[in-house]
Design a protein around this motif. Structure first.
Motif, PDB file in Angstrom:
ATOM      1  N   LYS A  69      -9.032   5.615  13.116  1.00 33.83           N
ATOM      2  CA  LYS A  69      -9.752   6.834  13.481  1.00 33.83           C
ATOM      3  C   LYS A  69      -9.225   8.039  12.721  1.00 33.83           C
ATOM      4  O   LYS A  69      -9.986   8.946  12.367  1.00 33.83           O
ATOM      5  CB  LYS A  69      -9.633   7.063  14.987  1.00 33.83           C
ATOM      6  N   ASP A  70      -7.927   8.051  12.465  1.00 32.79           N
ATOM      7  CA  ASP A  70      -7.310   9.153  11.736  1.00 32.79           C
ATOM      8  C   ASP A  70      -6.532   8.585  10.560  1.00 32.79           C
ATOM      9  O   ASP A  70      -5.332   8.345  10.647  1.00 32.79           O
ATOM     10  CB  ASP A  70      -6.387   9.954  12.659  1.00 32.79           C
ATOM     11  N   PRO A  71      -7.186   8.312   9.433  1.00 28.26           N
ATOM     12  CA  PRO A  71      -6.472   7.725   8.289  1.00 28.26           C
ATOM     13  C   PRO A  71      -5.418   8.646   7.698  1.00 28.26           C
ATOM     14  O   PRO A  71      -4.460   8.168   7.091  1.00 28.26           O
ATOM     15  CB  PRO A  71      -7.595   7.432   7.289  1.00 28.26           C
ATOM     16  N   ARG A  72      -5.561   9.961   7.876  1.00 28.91           N
ATOM     17  CA  ARG A  72      -4.559  10.875   7.322  1.00 28.91           C
ATOM     18  C   ARG A  72      -3.208  10.706   8.000  1.00 28.91           C
ATOM     19  O   ARG A  72      -2.170  11.020   7.415  1.00 28.91           O
ATOM     20  CB  ARG A  72      -5.050  12.318   7.443  1.00 28.91           C
ATOM     21  N   GLY A  73      -3.196  10.207   9.218  1.00 24.80           N
ATOM     22  CA  GLY A  73      -1.920   9.972   9.888  1.00 24.80           C
ATOM     23  C   GLY A  73      -1.084   8.912   9.197  1.00 24.80           C
ATOM     24  O   GLY A  73       0.143   8.863   9.374  1.00 24.80           O
ATOM     25  N   PHE A  74      -1.726   8.042   8.413  1.00 26.90           N
ATOM     26  CA  PHE A  74      -0.979   7.007   7.683  1.00 26.90           C
ATOM     27  C   PHE A  74      -0.077   7.613   6.621  1.00 26.90           C
ATOM     28  O   PHE A  74       0.920   7.008   6.225  1.00 26.90           O
ATOM     29  CB  PHE A  74      -1.963   6.017   7.056  1.00 26.90           C
ATOM     30  N   LEU A  75      -0.419   8.812   6.151  1.00 26.48           N
ATOM     31  CA  LEU A  75       0.407   9.454   5.128  1.00 26.48           C
ATOM     32  C   LEU A  75       1.809   9.744   5.644  1.00 26.48           C
ATOM     33  O   LEU A  75       2.753   9.840   4.857  1.00 26.48           O
ATOM     34  CB  LEU A  75      -0.263  10.740   4.654  1.00 26.48           C
ATOM     35  N   GLY A  76       1.945   9.904   6.963  1.00 24.63           N
ATOM     36  CA  GLY A  76       3.272  10.159   7.528  1.00 24.63           C
ATOM     37  C   GLY A  76       4.183   8.958   7.499  1.00 24.63           C
ATOM     38  O   GLY A  76       5.386   9.090   7.766  1.00 24.63           O
ATOM     39  N   THR A  77       3.656   7.768   7.187  1.00 30.90           N
ATOM     40  CA  THR A  77       4.479   6.557   7.113  1.00 30.90           C
ATOM     41  C   THR A  77       4.870   6.200   5.688  1.00 30.90           C
ATOM     42  O   THR A  77       5.544   5.183   5.485  1.00 30.90           O
ATOM     43  CB  THR A  77       3.733   5.374   7.743  1.00 30.90           C
ATOM     44  N   LEU A  78       4.453   6.997   4.709  1.00 27.21           N
ATOM     45  CA  LEU A  78       4.772   6.683   3.319  1.00 27.21           C
ATOM     46  C   LEU A  78       6.265   6.886   3.065  1.00 27.21           C
ATOM     47  O   LEU A  78       6.873   7.826   3.579  1.00 27.21           O
ATOM     48  CB  LEU A  78       3.955   7.557   2.374  1.00 27.21           C
ATOM     49  N   PRO A  79       6.884   6.016   2.266  1.00 23.09           N
ATOM     50  CA  PRO A  79       8.326   6.124   2.010  1.00 23.09           C
ATOM     51  C   PRO A  79       8.643   7.207   0.991  1.00 23.09           C
ATOM     52  O   PRO A  79       7.803   7.593   0.172  1.00 23.09           O
ATOM     53  CB  PRO A  79       8.696   4.735   1.483  1.00 23.09           C
ATOM     54  N   ASN A  80       9.863   7.655   1.045  1.00 24.61           N
ATOM     55  CA  ASN A  80      10.340   8.718   0.158  1.00 24.61           C
ATOM     56  C   ASN A  80      11.129   8.110  -0.994  1.00 24.61           C
ATOM     57  O   ASN A  80      11.849   7.122  -0.813  1.00 24.61           O
ATOM     58  CB  ASN A  80      11.236   9.685   0.941  1.00 24.61           C
ATOM     59  N   PRO A  81      11.014   8.663  -2.194  1.00 20.31           N
ATOM     60  CA  PRO A  81      11.805   8.125  -3.311  1.00 20.31           C
ATOM     61  C   PRO A  81      13.287   8.350  -3.085  1.00 20.31           C
ATOM     62  O   PRO A  81      13.717   9.381  -2.574  1.00 20.31           O
ATOM     63  CB  PRO A  81      11.285   8.902  -4.530  1.00 20.31           C
ATOM     64  N   GLY A  82      14.050   7.345  -3.447  1.00 21.70           N
ATOM     65  CA  GLY A  82      15.500   7.412  -3.324  1.00 21.70           C
ATOM     66  C   GLY A  82      16.122   6.625  -4.445  1.00 21.70           C
ATOM     67  O   GLY A  82      15.446   6.169  -5.374  1.00 21.70           O
TER      68      GLY A  82
ATOM     69  N   LEU B 243       0.826  -1.206   0.000  1.00 24.60           N
ATOM     70  CA  LEU B 243       0.000   0.000   0.000  1.00 24.60           C
ATOM     71  C   LEU B 243       0.861   1.256   0.000  1.00 24.60           C
ATOM     72  O   LEU B 243       0.592   2.215  -0.737  1.00 24.60           O
ATOM     73  CB  LEU B 243      -0.921   0.000   1.216  1.00 24.60           C
ATOM     74  N   ARG B 244       1.890   1.279   0.837  1.00 28.88           N
ATOM     75  CA  ARG B 244       2.723   2.480   0.965  1.00 28.88           C
ATOM     76  C   ARG B 244       3.420   2.820  -0.346  1.00 28.88           C
ATOM     77  O   ARG B 244       3.429   3.984  -0.769  1.00 28.88           O
ATOM     78  CB  ARG B 244       3.745   2.292   2.083  1.00 28.88           C
ATOM     79  N   THR B 245       4.022   1.842  -0.984  1.00 24.38           N
ATOM     80  CA  THR B 245       4.733   2.117  -2.233  1.00 24.38           C
ATOM     81  C   THR B 245       3.757   2.511  -3.337  1.00 24.38           C
ATOM     82  O   THR B 245       4.058   3.381  -4.162  1.00 24.38           O
ATOM     83  CB  THR B 245       5.545   0.893  -2.658  1.00 24.38           C
ATOM     84  N   PHE B 246       2.588   1.887  -3.358  1.00 25.56           N
ATOM     85  CA  PHE B 246       1.563   2.238  -4.357  1.00 25.56           C
ATOM     86  C   PHE B 246       1.106   3.680  -4.174  1.00 25.56           C
ATOM     87  O   PHE B 246       0.973   4.439  -5.150  1.00 25.56           O
ATOM     88  CB  PHE B 246       0.385   1.270  -4.222  1.00 25.56           C
TER      89      PHE B 246
END
Length: 358
Positions: free
Chosen positions: A94-107, A73-76
């Motif tokens: 309860k706070d799905p927007r908080g999941f955005l903080g766990t998304l990986p950064n391109p490298g 999910l994160r990479t997608f």
């Protein structure tokens, strides 16, 4: 003077030129008029024959002992945000927007960067340098489609600020009407009108669809109807949806029907802790985090199935940062424990040494 004869025909050449490459980043043309978007994992793009086809439904069966479906999910989602694709994310939190903080950064998983050649090394190295520049240009065009993501580094704010992101919580929903309305509104922005001229595409990510935390978890018929409706809307949209679900929370019949409705079906399997037998069988056992099984690959505009090189792949972190998928490799058999098939002394499998026994 007689006029020259001019050949006429009822057939006219079609001078309309269809672009061989999509107009927006993150798209790739495939065979039979299929358009792909990247999964966010280059190895998975290669395994699936290009990525996820537009208009397809991807379902991932979770393993309660392995949270690696979250990496898919994160990479997608990160790949979509990097390419500025609108995103709809739904989860039983309860706070799905908080999941955005766990998304990986391109490298970049490549540590070796090209350096300028020495002028005293001759004309041959100059040609090699020019070829290296060509390869760099090719690589930059590939990066427009797919990236390597550093799983240890969070996504930078520049990829989140101003991006069209819609987050939906499924926790307090007594039914799926709210999620259905969000999906219908979201997909209405990406109608499939002309496959040769795509203005924008959307990505939908739904986490733990059948989670027992949701109030609708006991309404299996409603969940089946929602997935069926979602698939029908995707078929006429320039979008892709990935849905993860725990099959153990459903009845066998409902779980089978969900798997049947998927265009691409994947599953995650945890690696047993301290499995000595498995450690002897597989090379790089200590670096493996889990297994990814390919059950079904989407077939769009064709009846010829995509046959992957294997059904099961190991999931590991290359350099402890970049997600990689590899075929399972059997470790060499120790000579003291017996004779392997490849080292047998006869064609018939006999362990006796001497002349070949046909």
């Amino acid at each position: 003077m007689a006029a020259p004869n001019v050949r006429t025909s009822s057939f006219s050449r079609n001078i309309s030129v269809v672009s061989s490459s999509p107009q927006i980043p993150g798209l790739k043309c495939g065979p039979n008029g299929t358009t792909f978007i990247s999964t966010g994992i280059r190895d998975l793009d290669r395994i699936l024959g290009g990525g996820y086809p537009l208009g397809s439904l991807v379902m991932v069966m979770e393993d309660p002992e392995a949270p690696h479906h979250m990496d898919l999910l994160r990479t997608f989602m990160s790949q979509g945000l990097v390419n500025n694709h609108p995103l709809l994310y739904a989860s039983p939190s309860k706070d799905p927007r908080g999941f955005l903080g766990t998304l990986p950064n391109p490298g970049s998983s490549k540590e070796d960067k090209p350096t300028a050649p020495d002028l005293d090394q001759g004309e041959s190295l100059r040609i090699a340098w020019q070829y290296r520049k060509y390869m760099e240009n090719q690589k930059s065009s590939i990066d427009d489609y797919s990236n390597d993501f550093d799983m240890r580094k969070p996504l930078e704010r520049q990829f989140l600020a101003g991006r069209p992101i819609d987050c939906v919580s499924l926790l307090d929903s007594s039914d799926l009407s709210v999620a259905q309305d969000h999906c219908a509104t979201f997909l209405s922005k990406f109608p499939r009108l002309n496959s040769s001229n795509i203005a924008s595409i959307g990505r939908i990510a739904i986490q733990s669809f059948c989670s027992p935390l949701c109030e609708y978890s006991d309404k299996e018929s409603d969940m089946l109807s929602f997935i069926r409706l979602l698939k029908s809307m995707l078929m006429v949209s320039n979008a892709v949806a990935i849905v993860t679900f725990p099959p153990s929370m459903l009845s066998p019949s409902s779980s089978t029907r969900l798997q049947h409705m998927a265009d691409t079906l994947l599953s995650i399997k945890a690696i047993p802790d301290g499995d000595k037998e498995l450690e002897k069988l597989l090379t790089g056992y200590k670096d493996i985090n889990g297994f990814l099984n390919i059950h079904k690959v989407a077939r769009i505009n064709t009846q010829v199935p995509v046959i992957p090189e294997a059904k099961t792949f190991s999931m590991s972190l290359k350099k402890r940062r970049f997600l990689a998928l590899e075929c399972l490799n059997q470790a060499p058999v120790d000579g003291s424990s017996g004779t392997s098939y490849g080292t047998s002394g006869s064609c018939s499998g006999s362990s006796k040494s001497g002349a070949l026994d046909f």
